[in-house]
Enzyme design. Structure first.
Site, PDB file in Angstrom:
ATOM      1  N   ASP A   6      63.427  45.037  34.820  1.00 36.82           N
ATOM      2  CA  ASP A   6      64.286  45.709  33.845  1.00 36.82           C
ATOM      3  C   ASP A   6      64.014  45.090  32.488  1.00 36.82           C
ATOM      4  OD1 ASP A   6      65.445  47.338  35.753  1.00 36.82           O
ATOM      5  OD2 ASP A   6      67.175  46.034  36.064  1.00 36.82           O
ATOM      6  N   ASP A  50      65.861  53.896  35.437  1.00 36.01           N
ATOM      7  CA  ASP A  50      67.327  53.921  35.443  1.00 36.01           C
ATOM      8  C   ASP A  50      67.873  54.974  34.481  1.00 36.01           C
ATOM      9  OD1 ASP A  50      67.377  51.822  37.277  1.00 36.01           O
ATOM     10  OD2 ASP A  50      67.485  50.292  35.701  1.00 36.01           O
TER      11      ASP A  50
END
Length: 182
Positions: free
Chosen positions: A134, A152
């Site tokens: 991430d 995401d």
């Protein structure tokens, strides 16, 4: 002659459905590729010794973090039995979404395609790296939201759009039912 024309019409239906599924497959692949390219780029920077901590805007940083949990780092753990259970559960959910993609009609298919494209990106990372990289860090001052990635973003947009479609379609159905009972 009439019989031949009837057969031609029947043959067009599977062709149209196949083309529609191909469009959704392309959406899934494009989202997967966009996600992979963004992650591979940042991982290459990291492997070459460049600190992946960039200030972009006063509210946005690029900061590499490894997520072993699910969306936004929830349920993060070390790779153990719980991690593998979560990965298997995500795989099963992906299979259910694929089945939904074949059975749904209309705009819902596009939102399922967005979710699948993002989910496949993160699922690949879970299997290959045993974690998901991430890197998007949104914040206001010192309050930081969960760090997330491109996959995401597509998963979240797809889910929000599905929820909105359900809400609005139920409201429309209620109004139509009320109108029909009068």
């Amino acid at each position: 002659m009439i019989r031949l024309c009837a057969l031609c019409k029947e043959e067009k239906l599977p062709s149209i459905k196949l083309k529609n599924l191909l469009n959704h497959f392309i959406i899934i692949i494009l989202i997967f590729i966009i996600d992979r390219v963004s992650k591979v780029y940042l991982l290459n920077l990291y492997e070459n010794g460049i600190d992946v901590d960039f200030y972009i805007f006063p509210f946005l940083n690029i900061y590499l973090a490894w997520n072993t949990g699910i969306g936004f780092g929830l349920f993060s753990t070390d790779p153990n039995i719980f991690y593998h259970f979560l990965t298997a559960l995500i795989g099963i959910i992906n299979l259910v979404l694929i089945i939904l993609l074949f059975n749904l009609n209309g705009i819902r298919k596009y939102f399922i395609s967005m979710i699948l494209g993002g989910s496949f990106g993160n699922f690949f990372d879970r299997i290959y790296y045993f974690a998901v990289p991430d890197f998007v860090d949104l914040h206001i001052g010192n309050f930081h939201w969960f760090i997330f990635n491109i996959a995401d973003i597509f998963i979240t947009i797809g889910i929000i759009c599905l929820i909105l479609v359900e809400i609005f379609s139920k409201n429309i159905n209620k109004k139509l039912n009320a109108k029909n009972t009068q």
